[in-house]
Motif scaffolding. Structure first.
Motif, mmCIF file in Angstrom:
data_model
loop_
_atom_site.group_PDB
_atom_site.id
_atom_site.type_symbol
_atom_site.label_atom_id
_atom_site.label_comp_id
_atom_site.label_asym_id
_atom_site.label_seq_id
_atom_site.Cartn_x
_atom_site.Cartn_y
_atom_site.Cartn_z
ATOM 1 N N TYR A 25 -20.651 -12.819 7.511
ATOM 2 C CA TYR A 25 -19.966 -13.579 6.454
ATOM 3 C C TYR A 25 -18.569 -13.012 6.280
ATOM 4 O O TYR A 25 -18.384 -11.796 6.292
ATOM 5 C CB TYR A 25 -20.734 -13.474 5.130
ATOM 6 C CG TYR A 25 -20.077 -14.215 3.981
ATOM 7 C CD1 TYR A 25 -19.991 -15.598 3.984
ATOM 8 C CD2 TYR A 25 -19.542 -13.528 2.897
ATOM 9 C CE1 TYR A 25 -19.384 -16.287 2.941
ATOM 10 C CE2 TYR A 25 -18.942 -14.207 1.844
ATOM 11 C CZ TYR A 25 -18.863 -15.587 1.865
ATOM 12 O OH TYR A 25 -18.255 -16.264 0.840
ATOM 13 N N ALA A 26 -17.573 -13.899 6.136
ATOM 14 C CA ALA A 26 -16.195 -13.471 5.865
ATOM 15 C C ALA A 26 -15.528 -14.497 4.962
ATOM 16 O O ALA A 26 -15.729 -15.711 5.124
ATOM 17 C CB ALA A 26 -15.409 -13.321 7.164
ATOM 18 N N CYS A 27 -14.744 -13.998 4.018
ATOM 19 C CA CYS A 27 -14.147 -14.886 3.026
ATOM 20 C C CYS A 27 -12.821 -14.318 2.528
ATOM 21 O O CYS A 27 -12.435 -13.193 2.856
ATOM 22 C CB CYS A 27 -15.096 -15.054 1.837
ATOM 23 S SG CYS A 27 -15.308 -13.507 0.895
ATOM 24 N N GLU A 28 -12.145 -15.100 1.697
ATOM 25 C CA GLU A 28 -10.929 -14.657 1.026
ATOM 26 C C GLU A 28 -11.298 -14.100 -0.345
ATOM 27 O O GLU A 28 -12.170 -14.639 -1.047
ATOM 28 C CB GLU A 28 -9.958 -15.816 0.858
ATOM 29 C CG GLU A 28 -8.628 -15.456 0.217
ATOM 30 C CD GLU A 28 -7.753 -14.565 1.078
ATOM 31 O OE1 GLU A 28 -6.917 -13.836 0.506
ATOM 32 O OE2 GLU A 28 -7.906 -14.597 2.319
ATOM 33 N N SER A 29 -10.639 -13.008 -0.715
ATOM 34 C CA SER A 29 -10.846 -12.385 -2.017
ATOM 35 C C SER A 29 -9.495 -12.288 -2.717
ATOM 36 O O SER A 29 -8.451 -12.462 -2.098
ATOM 37 C CB SER A 29 -11.460 -10.996 -1.820
ATOM 38 O OG SER A 29 -11.536 -10.283 -3.022
ATOM 39 N N GLY A 30 -9.499 -11.991 -4.020
ATOM 40 C CA GLY A 30 -8.226 -11.753 -4.702
ATOM 41 C C GLY A 30 -7.508 -13.019 -5.128
ATOM 42 O O GLY A 30 -8.115 -14.073 -5.323
ATOM 43 N N SER A 31 -6.182 -12.924 -5.247
ATOM 44 C CA SER A 31 -5.399 -13.965 -5.919
ATOM 45 C C SER A 31 -5.492 -15.331 -5.237
ATOM 46 O O SER A 31 -5.445 -16.365 -5.901
ATOM 47 C CB SER A 31 -3.939 -13.535 -6.041
ATOM 48 O OG SER A 31 -3.344 -13.341 -4.778
ATOM 49 N N ARG A 32 -5.608 -15.358 -3.920
ATOM 50 C CA ARG A 32 -5.728 -16.659 -3.248
ATOM 51 C C ARG A 32 -7.050 -17.339 -3.613
ATOM 52 O O ARG A 32 -7.107 -18.549 -3.834
ATOM 53 C CB ARG A 32 -5.610 -16.498 -1.729
ATOM 54 C CG ARG A 32 -4.217 -16.114 -1.275
ATOM 55 C CD ARG A 32 -4.103 -16.036 0.237
ATOM 56 N NE ARG A 32 -2.776 -15.582 0.604
ATOM 57 C CZ ARG A 32 -1.707 -16.366 0.712
ATOM 58 N NH1 ARG A 32 -1.834 -17.663 0.500
ATOM 59 N NH2 ARG A 32 -0.524 -15.872 1.039
ATOM 60 N N ASP A 42 -0.734 -11.152 0.184
ATOM 61 C CA ASP A 42 -1.521 -10.869 1.374
ATOM 62 C C ASP A 42 -2.738 -11.795 1.420
ATOM 63 O O ASP A 42 -3.164 -12.347 0.401
ATOM 64 C CB ASP A 42 -2.029 -9.419 1.354
ATOM 65 C CG ASP A 42 -0.919 -8.408 1.570
ATOM 66 O OD1 ASP A 42 0.097 -8.763 2.200
ATOM 67 O OD2 ASP A 42 -1.080 -7.260 1.109
ATOM 68 N N TYR A 43 -3.303 -11.926 2.613
ATOM 69 C CA TYR A 43 -4.613 -12.547 2.772
ATOM 70 C C TYR A 43 -5.640 -11.426 2.678
ATOM 71 O O TYR A 43 -5.706 -10.553 3.544
ATOM 72 C CB TYR A 43 -4.715 -13.270 4.116
ATOM 73 C CG TYR A 43 -3.892 -14.537 4.169
ATOM 74 C CD1 TYR A 43 -4.460 -15.775 3.910
ATOM 75 C CD2 TYR A 43 -2.528 -14.481 4.458
ATOM 76 C CE1 TYR A 43 -3.703 -16.941 3.946
ATOM 77 C CE2 TYR A 43 -1.754 -15.633 4.489
ATOM 78 C CZ TYR A 43 -2.347 -16.855 4.235
ATOM 79 O OH TYR A 43 -1.583 -18.003 4.261
ATOM 80 N N ASP A 44 -6.412 -11.416 1.602
ATOM 81 C CA ASP A 44 -7.393 -10.365 1.359
ATOM 82 C C ASP A 44 -8.731 -10.798 1.939
ATOM 83 O O ASP A 44 -9.545 -11.428 1.256
ATOM 84 C CB ASP A 44 -7.515 -10.082 -0.142
ATOM 85 C CG ASP A 44 -6.227 -9.544 -0.736
ATOM 86 O OD1 ASP A 44 -5.638 -8.629 -0.130
ATOM 87 O OD2 ASP A 44 -5.791 -10.045 -1.786
ATOM 88 N N ASP A 72 1.080 -7.602 8.714
ATOM 89 C CA ASP A 72 1.471 -9.013 8.797
ATOM 90 C C ASP A 72 0.717 -9.865 7.776
ATOM 91 O O ASP A 72 0.141 -10.904 8.109
ATOM 92 C CB ASP A 72 1.231 -9.530 10.217
ATOM 93 C CG ASP A 72 1.932 -10.859 10.477
ATOM 94 O OD1 ASP A 72 2.899 -11.173 9.756
ATOM 95 O OD2 ASP A 72 1.497 -11.586 11.386
ATOM 96 N N MET A 73 0.690 -9.405 6.520
ATOM 97 C CA MET A 73 0.072 -10.106 5.394
ATOM 98 C C MET A 73 -1.453 -10.181 5.482
ATOM 99 O O MET A 73 -2.089 -10.911 4.727
ATOM 100 C CB MET A 73 0.643 -11.518 5.232
ATOM 101 C CG MET A 73 2.101 -11.542 4.790
ATOM 102 S SD MET A 73 2.744 -13.204 4.578
ATOM 103 C CE MET A 73 1.819 -13.752 3.126
ATOM 104 N N LEU A 74 -2.061 -9.419 6.398
ATOM 105 C CA LEU A 74 -3.522 -9.407 6.493
ATOM 106 C C LEU A 74 -4.070 -8.085 5.985
ATOM 107 O O LEU A 74 -3.725 -7.016 6.493
ATOM 108 C CB LEU A 74 -3.964 -9.612 7.937
ATOM 109 C CG LEU A 74 -3.649 -10.955 8.596
ATOM 110 C CD1 LEU A 74 -4.265 -11.015 9.990
ATOM 111 C CD2 LEU A 74 -4.150 -12.120 7.749
#
Length: 263
Positions: A25-32, A42-44, A72-74
């Protein structure tokens, strides 16, 4: 975003090869995921992974996280499934947020969905309120004192305060969407107007830096933080531990990822 999704997918596959793991499983966390990113956010990326069975059959404790330097924002890191399930037992709020992120990068097994099915009975309101209260207090103290404040930090206090309110009133994991929390929990008022105006500015890409404090928001936050200091102590402590179910989930994950003979 689509370009970054492809880049994130490639990075995740590279981690699988280098670390000899499978990411379940992988996802975006944080402000996005919360719905208020800055143009340079960044992409968290957060993920849960499984190692080969023999890795778990050791008398030695081994590192159970994978982290990559921010580049690079990752910002990419993840937890071993065994670690994740132990944190799930404690109703760990960051993990619960991962599991319901609206931005999903990878979910090729049933593992995350199996965990989600156990959540209603396992959820601990007290753990959740304490977590969000701690976040709100720290950001409020550090960024929102004085006549001039870091205006974008309002989101990092408002969201956890509203998350506390959601848990108190509804007894479930709060949604990630900041806008949903605002519309569901705040009545029509000057406070709601000011919060939504701030959100519109953020969405428009306007850089929010030092500005005069917004008194109606500051007053609301100060009152609610003091209120939840007391509520947290009285909130229900925990749900069911479901240890047997988590053990079986772990074993079934190994079988699903590595084949029937894995366990």
């Amino acid at each position: 975003m689509s370009d970054y999704k492809a880049k994130i997918a490639a990075e995740l596959r590279q981690i699988e090869v280098e670390e000899r793991v499978r990411i379940v499983y992988a996802c975006e966390s944080g402000s996005r995921a919360w719905g208020f990113p800055s143009k340079d956010s960044d992409y968290d990326v957060r993920f849960i992974y499984v190692r080969e069975t023999d890795w778990y059959l050791s008398i030695f404790e081994q590192r159970d996280v994978i982290e990559r330097p921010i580049s690079d924002m990752l910002d990419i890191n993840g937890w071993d499934l065994k670690k994740a399930l132990n944190l799930f037992r404690k109703s760990n709020p960051p993990l619960l947020e991962w599991l319901q992120s609206p931005i999903n990068y990878l979910e090729e097994t049933t593992v995350a969905e199996q965990i989600r099915k156990l959540l209603p009975a396992s959820f601990s309101p007290r753990s959740s309120i304490f977590h969000y209260l701690h976040m709100a207090k720290g950001n409020f103290r550090e960024y929102l004192q004085g006549d001039q404040v870091k205006i974008k930090k309002y989101f990092y206090v408002l969201r956890p305060v509203l998350a506390c309110q959601w848990v108190e009133e509804r007894g479930t994991v709060p949604p990630l969407s900041f806008e949903e929390l605002v519309h569901e929990l705040l009545p029509e008022s000057l406070l709601k107007h000011e919060v939504l105006t701030l959100l519109d500015r953020k969405k428009a890409g306007i850089e929010l830096d030092l500005e005069p404090k917004i008194s109606v928001i500051n007053d609301f936050l100060a009152r609610r933080i003091a209120y939840y200091e007391e509520v947290a102590k009285q909130a229900p402590a925990s749900g069911q531990k479901q240890d047997q179910a988590l053990d079986e989930l772990f074993r079934s994950a190994l079988r699903e990822v590595w084949g029937p003979g894995a366990v």
